[in-house]
Design a protein around this motif. Structure first.
Motif, PDB file in Angstrom:
ATOM      1  N   VAL A  79       0.835  -1.202   0.000  1.00 25.92           N
ATOM      2  CA  VAL A  79       0.000   0.000   0.000  1.00 25.92           C
ATOM      3  C   VAL A  79       0.871   1.254   0.000  1.00 25.92           C
ATOM      4  CG1 VAL A  79      -1.728   1.337   1.260  1.00 25.92           C
ATOM      5  CG2 VAL A  79      -1.905  -1.169   1.170  1.00 25.92           C
ATOM      6  N   SER A  80       1.743   1.375   1.003  1.00 23.20           N
ATOM      7  CA  SER A  80       2.576   2.568   1.099  1.00 23.20           C
ATOM      8  C   SER A  80       3.718   2.313   2.070  1.00 23.20           C
ATOM      9  CB  SER A  80       1.730   3.751   1.593  1.00 23.20           C
ATOM     10  OG  SER A  80       2.471   4.951   1.590  1.00 23.20           O
ATOM     11  N   TRP A  81       4.844   3.018   1.867  1.00 19.78           N
ATOM     12  CA  TRP A  81       5.893   2.980   2.872  1.00 19.78           C
ATOM     13  C   TRP A  81       6.491   4.366   3.034  1.00 19.78           C
ATOM     14  CZ3 TRP A  81      11.416   3.269   2.422  1.00 19.78           C
ATOM     15  CH2 TRP A  81      11.933   3.267   1.125  1.00 19.78           C
ATOM     16  N   ILE A  82       7.042   4.603   4.223  1.00 21.52           N
ATOM     17  CA  ILE A  82       7.569   5.909   4.565  1.00 21.52           C
ATOM     18  C   ILE A  82       8.992   5.750   5.072  1.00 21.52           C
ATOM     19  CG2 ILE A  82       6.620   5.794   6.925  1.00 21.52           C
ATOM     20  CD1 ILE A  82       6.083   8.842   6.674  1.00 21.52           C
ATOM     21  N   ALA A  83       9.865   6.586   4.542  1.00 16.02           N
ATOM     22  CA  ALA A  83      11.273   6.539   4.924  1.00 16.02           C
ATOM     23  C   ALA A  83      11.482   7.269   6.247  1.00 16.02           C
ATOM     24  CB  ALA A  83      12.123   7.179   3.837  1.00 16.02           C
ATOM     25  N   TRP A  84      12.282   6.663   7.129  1.00 13.86           N
ATOM     26  CA  TRP A  84      12.475   7.284   8.442  1.00 13.86           C
ATOM     27  C   TRP A  84      13.295   8.558   8.336  1.00 13.86           C
ATOM     28  CZ3 TRP A  84      17.091   8.425  10.813  1.00 13.86           C
ATOM     29  CH2 TRP A  84      18.243   7.854  10.248  1.00 13.86           C
ATOM     30  N   ILE A  85      14.198   8.608   7.346  1.00 16.71           N
ATOM     31  CA  ILE A  85      15.193   9.672   7.345  1.00 16.71           C
ATOM     32  C   ILE A  85      14.620  11.012   6.899  1.00 16.71           C
ATOM     33  CG2 ILE A  85      16.039   9.268   5.001  1.00 16.71           C
ATOM     34  CD1 ILE A  85      18.919   9.615   6.259  1.00 16.71           C
ATOM     35  N   ASP A  86      13.621  10.994   6.013  1.00 16.82           N
ATOM     36  CA  ASP A  86      13.086  12.265   5.530  1.00 16.82           C
ATOM     37  C   ASP A  86      11.567  12.281   5.439  1.00 16.82           C
ATOM     38  OD1 ASP A  86      13.936  11.695   2.000  1.00 16.82           O
ATOM     39  OD2 ASP A  86      12.684  10.604   3.402  1.00 16.82           O
ATOM     40  N   GLY A  87      10.932  11.163   5.814  1.00 25.22           N
ATOM     41  CA  GLY A  87       9.479  11.122   5.780  1.00 25.22           C
ATOM     42  C   GLY A  87       8.875  10.987   4.402  1.00 25.22           C
ATOM     43  N   GLU A  88       9.719  10.749   3.406  1.00 26.12           N
ATOM     44  CA  GLU A  88       9.190  10.592   2.044  1.00 26.12           C
ATOM     45  C   GLU A  88       8.372   9.308   1.958  1.00 26.12           C
ATOM     46  OE1 GLU A  88      12.135  10.778  -1.001  1.00 26.12           O
ATOM     47  OE2 GLU A  88      10.743  10.223  -2.588  1.00 26.12           O
ATOM     48  N   THR A  89       7.258   9.394   1.265  1.00 32.86           N
ATOM     49  CA  THR A  89       6.392   8.225   1.112  1.00 32.86           C
ATOM     50  C   THR A  89       6.370   7.734  -0.325  1.00 32.86           C
ATOM     51  OG1 THR A  89       4.447   9.624   0.769  1.00 32.86           O
ATOM     52  CG2 THR A  89       4.887   8.891   3.019  1.00 32.86           C
TER      53      THR A  89
END
Length: 121
Positions: A48-58
């Motif tokens: 469905v979706s994922w979010i990067a911890w380092i910059d919050g990019e999805t």
């Protein structure tokens, strides 16, 4: 060890909205990527979706892009999935995952138990 608990599932009418939460315990997950997948009975787990911890990019699946938005709150050790304009085909179990990357389920380490969303027409 990370324990993930999803909540917020339930029944909603088509065209409506719902927000899923995934609360983590056992470890601070702020330095882990996080993701949402969904899986219908007898089918493979779908990204469905994922979010990067380092910059919050999805990164979001084309099937839900523009309707679903993933976010996170580091202070609450929680990730969210905001779902708008829900459709009956969105009916399924939703799972959160952390410590991984990409749209491939096998690349994620920790999983919640899932929460069911039912969209009625």
């Amino acid at each position: 060890q990370v324990v993930l608990v999803e909540s917020g599932g339930g029944s909603v009418q088509a065209g409506g909205s719902s927000r899923l939460s995934c609360a983590a315990s056992g470890r601070n997950i702020s330095t882990y990527n996080a993701a949402w997948f969904r899986q219908a009975p007898g089918k493979e787990r779908e990204f469905v979706s994922w979010i990067a911890w380092i910059d919050g990019e999805t990164t979001t699946s084309e099937s839900v892009k523009g309707r679903f938005t993933m976010s996170r709150d580091h202070s609450k050790n929680t990730v969210y999935l905001e779902m708008n304009d829900l459709k009956p085909e969105d009916t399924t179990d939703y799972y959160c995952a952390v410590r991984g990357w990409s749209d491939i389920a096998s690349r994620w380490t920790y999983w919640g138990q899932g929460t069911r969303v039912t969209v009625t027409s």
